[in-house]
Structure formats: structure tokens, C-alpha cells
Design a protein around this motif. Structure first.
Motif, PDB file in Angstrom:
ATOM      1  N   ASP A   1       0.843  -1.193   0.000  1.00 43.40           N
ATOM      2  CA  ASP A   1       0.000   0.000   0.000  1.00 43.40           C
ATOM      3  C   ASP A   1       0.881   1.246   0.000  1.00 43.40           C
ATOM      4  O   ASP A   1       0.987   1.955   0.994  1.00 43.40           O
ATOM      5  CB  ASP A   1      -0.905  -0.052   1.245  1.00 43.40           C
ATOM      6  CG  ASP A   1      -1.950   1.033   1.207  1.00 43.40           C
ATOM      7  OD1 ASP A   1      -2.192   1.589   0.115  1.00 43.40           O
ATOM      8  OD2 ASP A   1      -2.496   1.342   2.292  1.00 43.40           O
ATOM      9  N   VAL A   2       1.576   1.481  -1.121  1.00 47.69           N
ATOM     10  CA  VAL A   2       2.489   2.623  -1.205  1.00 47.69           C
ATOM     11  C   VAL A   2       1.979   3.596  -2.264  1.00 47.69           C
ATOM     12  O   VAL A   2       1.161   3.230  -3.102  1.00 47.69           O
ATOM     13  CB  VAL A   2       3.934   2.177  -1.539  1.00 47.69           C
ATOM     14  CG1 VAL A   2       4.448   1.188  -0.515  1.00 47.69           C
ATOM     15  CG2 VAL A   2       4.010   1.571  -2.936  1.00 47.69           C
ATOM     16  N   ALA A   3       2.475   4.828  -2.200  1.00 50.14           N
ATOM     17  CA  ALA A   3       1.955   5.858  -3.104  1.00 50.14           C
ATOM     18  C   ALA A   3       2.584   5.732  -4.491  1.00 50.14           C
ATOM     19  O   ALA A   3       3.738   6.099  -4.699  1.00 50.14           O
ATOM     20  CB  ALA A   3       2.261   7.238  -2.514  1.00 50.14           C
ATOM     21  N   LEU A   4       1.815   5.157  -5.419  1.00 49.49           N
ATOM     22  CA  LEU A   4       2.215   5.143  -6.827  1.00 49.49           C
ATOM     23  C   LEU A   4       1.147   5.927  -7.589  1.00 49.49           C
ATOM     24  O   LEU A   4       0.009   6.038  -7.118  1.00 49.49           O
ATOM     25  CB  LEU A   4       2.285   3.709  -7.361  1.00 49.49           C
ATOM     26  CG  LEU A   4       3.377   2.806  -6.798  1.00 49.49           C
ATOM     27  CD1 LEU A   4       3.314   1.425  -7.456  1.00 49.49           C
ATOM     28  CD2 LEU A   4       4.763   3.411  -6.993  1.00 49.49           C
ATOM     29  N   PRO A   5       1.469   6.478  -8.760  1.00 53.63           N
ATOM     30  CA  PRO A   5       0.458   7.246  -9.495  1.00 53.63           C
ATOM     31  C   PRO A   5      -0.769   6.387  -9.807  1.00 53.63           C
ATOM     32  O   PRO A   5      -0.621   5.195 -10.097  1.00 53.63           O
ATOM     33  CB  PRO A   5       1.180   7.631 -10.787  1.00 53.63           C
ATOM     34  CG  PRO A   5       2.628   7.489 -10.500  1.00 53.63           C
ATOM     35  CD  PRO A   5       2.766   6.445  -9.449  1.00 53.63           C
ATOM     36  N   PRO A   6      -1.984   6.960  -9.723  1.00 53.24           N
ATOM     37  CA  PRO A   6      -3.194   6.180  -9.981  1.00 53.24           C
ATOM     38  C   PRO A   6      -3.184   5.564 -11.381  1.00 53.24           C
ATOM     39  O   PRO A   6      -2.801   6.231 -12.347  1.00 53.24           O
ATOM     40  CB  PRO A   6      -4.335   7.207  -9.883  1.00 53.24           C
ATOM     41  CG  PRO A   6      -3.738   8.478  -9.421  1.00 53.24           C
ATOM     42  CD  PRO A   6      -2.253   8.372  -9.433  1.00 53.24           C
ATOM     43  N   ALA A   7      -3.584   4.281 -11.443  1.00 56.19           N
ATOM     44  CA  ALA A   7      -3.553   3.550 -12.718  1.00 56.19           C
ATOM     45  C   ALA A   7      -4.487   2.359 -12.623  1.00 56.19           C
ATOM     46  O   ALA A   7      -4.823   1.925 -11.518  1.00 56.19           O
ATOM     47  CB  ALA A   7      -2.128   3.066 -12.990  1.00 56.19           C
ATOM     48  N   PRO A   8      -4.884   1.796 -13.747  1.00 57.66           N
ATOM     49  CA  PRO A   8      -5.677   0.555 -13.708  1.00 57.66           C
ATOM     50  C   PRO A   8      -4.846  -0.550 -13.057  1.00 57.66           C
ATOM     51  O   PRO A   8      -3.617  -0.525 -13.125  1.00 57.66           O
ATOM     52  CB  PRO A   8      -5.919   0.233 -15.187  1.00 57.66           C
ATOM     53  CG  PRO A   8      -5.617   1.479 -15.939  1.00 57.66           C
ATOM     54  CD  PRO A   8      -4.615   2.245 -15.130  1.00 57.66           C
ATOM     55  N   PRO A   9      -5.502  -1.563 -12.459  1.00 57.69           N
ATOM     56  CA  PRO A   9      -4.755  -2.658 -11.820  1.00 57.69           C
ATOM     57  C   PRO A   9      -3.848  -3.375 -12.817  1.00 57.69           C
ATOM     58  O   PRO A   9      -4.234  -3.612 -13.962  1.00 57.69           O
ATOM     59  CB  PRO A   9      -5.857  -3.608 -11.335  1.00 57.69           C
ATOM     60  CG  PRO A   9      -7.111  -2.795 -11.323  1.00 57.69           C
ATOM     61  CD  PRO A   9      -6.961  -1.716 -12.335  1.00 57.69           C
ATOM     62  N   PHE A  10      -2.655  -3.713 -12.357  1.00 58.89           N
ATOM     63  CA  PHE A  10      -1.654  -4.381 -13.198  1.00 58.89           C
ATOM     64  C   PHE A  10      -2.200  -5.690 -13.783  1.00 58.89           C
ATOM     65  O   PHE A  10      -1.898  -6.045 -14.925  1.00 58.89           O
ATOM     66  CB  PHE A  10      -0.421  -4.665 -12.322  1.00 58.89           C
ATOM     67  CG  PHE A  10       0.789  -5.167 -13.050  1.00 58.89           C
ATOM     68  CD1 PHE A  10       1.663  -4.280 -13.672  1.00 58.89           C
ATOM     69  CD2 PHE A  10       1.096  -6.520 -13.090  1.00 58.89           C
ATOM     70  CE1 PHE A  10       2.798  -4.735 -14.334  1.00 58.89           C
ATOM     71  CE2 PHE A  10       2.221  -6.988 -13.747  1.00 58.89           C
ATOM     72  CZ  PHE A  10       3.073  -6.094 -14.375  1.00 58.89           C
ATOM     73  N   PHE A  11      -3.012  -6.414 -12.998  1.00 57.57           N
ATOM     74  CA  PHE A  11      -3.489  -7.728 -13.442  1.00 57.57           C
ATOM     75  C   PHE A  11      -4.925  -7.685 -13.980  1.00 57.57           C
ATOM     76  O   PHE A  11      -5.576  -8.709 -14.078  1.00 57.57           O
ATOM     77  CB  PHE A  11      -3.363  -8.755 -12.299  1.00 57.57           C
ATOM     78  CG  PHE A  11      -1.925  -9.049 -11.947  1.00 57.57           C
ATOM     79  CD1 PHE A  11      -1.139  -9.835 -12.777  1.00 57.57           C
ATOM     80  CD2 PHE A  11      -1.335  -8.502 -10.807  1.00 57.57           C
ATOM     81  CE1 PHE A  11       0.193 -10.096 -12.471  1.00 57.57           C
ATOM     82  CE2 PHE A  11      -0.010  -8.754 -10.496  1.00 57.57           C
ATOM     83  CZ  PHE A  11       0.759  -9.569 -11.332  1.00 57.57           C
ATOM     84  N   ARG A  12      -5.382  -6.492 -14.353  1.00 52.48           N
ATOM     85  CA  ARG A  12      -6.764  -6.362 -14.844  1.00 52.48           C
ATOM     86  C   ARG A  12      -7.070  -7.328 -15.993  1.00 52.48           C
ATOM     87  O   ARG A  12      -8.090  -8.016 -15.992  1.00 52.48           O
ATOM     88  CB  ARG A  12      -6.979  -4.914 -15.299  1.00 52.48           C
ATOM     89  CG  ARG A  12      -8.273  -4.723 -16.048  1.00 52.48           C
ATOM     90  CD  ARG A  12      -8.509  -3.272 -16.407  1.00 52.48           C
ATOM     91  NE  ARG A  12      -9.522  -3.177 -17.418  1.00 52.48           N
ATOM     92  CZ  ARG A  12      -9.899  -2.053 -18.002  1.00 52.48           C
ATOM     93  NH1 ARG A  12      -9.344  -0.906 -17.643  1.00 52.48           N
ATOM     94  NH2 ARG A  12     -10.834  -2.041 -18.922  1.00 52.48           N
ATOM     95  N   PHE A  13      -6.202  -7.392 -16.998  1.00 48.86           N
ATOM     96  CA  PHE A  13      -6.501  -8.200 -18.180  1.00 48.86           C
ATOM     97  C   PHE A  13      -6.051  -9.649 -18.018  1.00 48.86           C
ATOM     98  O   PHE A  13      -6.148 -10.434 -18.960  1.00 48.86           O
ATOM     99  CB  PHE A  13      -5.885  -7.556 -19.431  1.00 48.86           C
ATOM    100  CG  PHE A  13      -6.518  -6.228 -19.755  1.00 48.86           C
ATOM    101  CD1 PHE A  13      -7.756  -6.171 -20.389  1.00 48.86           C
ATOM    102  CD2 PHE A  13      -5.909  -5.038 -19.385  1.00 48.86           C
ATOM    103  CE1 PHE A  13      -8.363  -4.954 -20.665  1.00 48.86           C
ATOM    104  CE2 PHE A  13      -6.499  -3.812 -19.660  1.00 48.86           C
ATOM    105  CZ  PHE A  13      -7.739  -3.763 -20.302  1.00 48.86           C
ATOM    106  N   SER A  14      -5.562 -10.004 -16.827  1.00 44.21           N
ATOM    107  CA  SER A  14      -5.263 -11.418 -16.559  1.00 44.21           C
ATOM    108  C   SER A  14      -6.550 -12.212 -16.447  1.00 44.21           C
ATOM    109  O   SER A  14      -6.540 -13.447 -16.539  1.00 44.21           O
ATOM    110  CB  SER A  14      -4.483 -11.568 -15.247  1.00 44.21           C
ATOM    111  OG  SER A  14      -3.424 -10.652 -15.204  1.00 44.21           O
TER     112      SER A  14
END
Ligand SMILES: C[S@@+](CC[C@H](N)C(=O)[O-])C[C@H]1O[C@@H](n2cnc3c(N)ncnc32)[C@H](O)[C@@H]1O
Length: 275
Positions: free
Chosen positions: A171-184
Motif C-alpha cells: 500500500d504505497v503511493a504510486l500514481p493512480p492507474a488501472p490494476p496491473f493484473f486487470r486483463f489477466s
């Protein structure tokens, strides 16, 4: 949250900076692994002689080069100048351009096939990229993309993510983005392809093995040759990072086969047709 509602401009810069600095390590770290998907990806779009084919997020150019060997007329595009330079150096006879997957610099209906090998999971606006691919494909043209299977199956990610979870924080501050494993998730591939206007979507799994020379390699590769996972690691303190490094090493040893570490790293391959 749909990525359409996210402001992903920070994420784009984060990814861009990340690939610019990871480019020099990428080939040695990932080339043999992402290269394992190329034949299935090109088969899924029917790549062959005379076909105009675009390789999006082309990186060092593996897919473009294999398509050119099949006789396709190929262009590769990537937003990292460092990646484009590497691809041009490796494959000087193929055209590689700098450009954004979310704003393809090509006219409508230019290509008969568009492929993206491990690119979609790095985009802030994957729906926009699918819409752009749809636009540049001619009618009856095919799209194909690969992403990593979910971490429970793509063990390299599982090992590193579980080590971060156990010793530090995800749970660290990274820029907002779609989930890495969304298309898995195959259902998400079907849904997104249909929503972008494609028909006859097809999703399969490609079994792959990542062969690493030492139990230390996985941690070093994730730290030096990735972007989001490297960001997760960078956000941990020095002591925590040491604990994560040891945990990744220990877990990697469970996959020692002879003198190599062999990690299952299957991919999801999705393809569809522009009506
Ligand atoms: C994991 S690498 C895949 C490289 C290559 N396709 C392969 O098979 O190994 C992801 C690539 O996507 C590129 N990329 C990420 N976001 C992009 C964007 N918005 N537009 C174009 N390329 C992008 C990166 O520069 C990087 O080369």
C-alpha cells in the motif's frame, strides 16, 4: 474504477521515465521470456506474407522481427526513445517509430493486424489504446495482445508480491492507474474487446517458463528492469528491502531445477476481429 475516470497523466510519465531507465536491462532480463509468446501471438492474428502489421509497445522489437520474418510489412511503435533505439539497432531493416499507444500516429484502416506483447497492462488508458487499434485496423483485421496471468500462476510476480506483503507494504503511493493484473482475467479481455467494437473475441493461456541463472536474479530483475514492481520496491525502507531480497531468494530456491531457477510465467493471449 474505470480508467476513463482516472487522471493517468502522472502514471504515463512514471511509466515513460521507468522504461527509459529500464530499457538497457530489459533485453537480458525479459527477452527470452516475452519472446516465448511471439509465435502464438502472431498465429492469433494470422500474421503472414504481405500483411501490414503494427507492433504496439514494441520494446526491443521481438514481435516485429518475427512478423517480418514471416514476410509481413511491419512497423513497431513504442513511447520510449531508448527502447526504439535498441529495436532499430537490433533490427535495422524494420521501421520503428516513437509514439503513444493511446494516440497512434497512423491513418484509419492502415493495418491488417495489430499486436501488443505485454503492453496493455502498462497503459493508463487501455480502453483508449483498444479504440486506437480498432481505428487503424481495416475491416476484418485482427488484434492480438498478451498480458501476464494472475500472480497465483505467474510465479515470478507471486514470489515478489508475497515477499513485499510479508515484510513491507503493497500500500504505497504510486500514481493512480488501472490494476496491473486487470486483463489477466479472461472475462475482462472479452468485455473490453467487445466494448471497443471488436467481434469474435478469443482468449487462451500460453504456458511459459522463466529460466533464471541464480536465486538472486528475480529480485534484481524486478528492481532494475520493471516499472511498477520496481516502484513498489523503491518505496520500502533499506531494512525491509533486505528482508524482501532474502525472502525472494528463498522462495526462488523452491524452483531450482538442475543449476537454473525455473519459474512458471504463463500468459493470457487475447485476440479479436474488427467487423
Ligand atoms: C513489458 S515491455 C514489452 C516490450 C515488448 N513488446 C516485448 O515483447 O518484450 C512494455 C513496453 O511498452 C512500452 N510502453 C508503455 N507504455 C506505452 C505507451 N503509452 N505507448 C507506447 N509504448 C508504451 C514501454 O516503453 C515498453 O517498451
Amino acid at each position: 474504477m474505470s480508467s476513463r475516470l482516472l487522471d493517468t497523466s502522472c502514471f504515463r510519465s512514471f511509466e515513460h521515465d521507468g522504461w527509459q531507465s529500464a530499457a538497457h536491462r530489459y533485453h537480458e532480463a525479459f527477452g527470452e521470456l516475452t519472446g516465448q509468446s511471439v509465435t502464438a501471438l502472431l498465429d492469433a492474428v494470422g500474421a503472414g506474407r504481405g500483411m501490414r502489421l503494427l507492433d504496439v509497445a514494441s520494446g526491443p522489437g521481438y514481435v516485429a522481427a518475427a512478423a517480418a520474418e514471416r514476410g509481413a510489412e511491419v512497423v513497431g511503435i513504442d513511447f520510449s526513445a531508448a527502447m526504439v533505439a535498441q529495436a532499430r539497432q537490433k533490427y535495422p531493416d524494420i521501421e520503428f517509430r516513437e509514439g503513444d499507444a493511446e494516440a497512434l500516429p497512423f491513418p484509419d484502416r492502415r493495418f491488417e493486424a495489430v499486436v501488443m506483447n505485454y503492453g496493455l497492462l502498462h497503459l493508463g488508458q487501455p480502453e483508449q489504446a483498444l479504440a486506437e487499434i480498432h481505428r487503424v485496423l481495416r475491416s476484418s483485421g485482427r488484434v492480438g495482445f498478451t498480458v501476464w496471468s494472475k500472480p497465483e500462476e505467474a510465479i515470478g510476480f507471486e514470489i515478489v508480491l508475497r515477499a513485499i506483503e510479508a515484510h513491507g507494504s503493497l500500500d504505497v503511493a504510486l500514481p493512480p492507474a488501472p490494476p496491473f493484473f486487470r486483463f489477466s482475467d479472461p472475462q475482462e479481455c472479452y468485455r473490453s474487446l467487445l466494448e471497443a467494437g471488436f467481434v469474435s473475441p478469443h482468449v487462451t493461456r500460453i504456458p511459459q517458463i522463466w529460466r533464471l541463472r541464480s536465486p538472486e536474479a528475480l529480485f534484481e530483475i524486478m528492481r532494475e528492469a520493471t516499472v511498477r514492481t520496481a516502484g513498489l520496491l523503491r518505496a520500502q525502507s533499506k531494512e525491509i528491502l533486505d528482508a524482501i531480497r532474502s525472502a525472494v531468494r528463498e522462495a526462488s530456491l523452491n524452483y531450482l531445477r538442475g543449476d537454473m531457477i525455473e519459474l512458471p510465467m504463463p500468459a493470457v493471449l487475447a485476440s479479436a476481429v474488427k467487423p
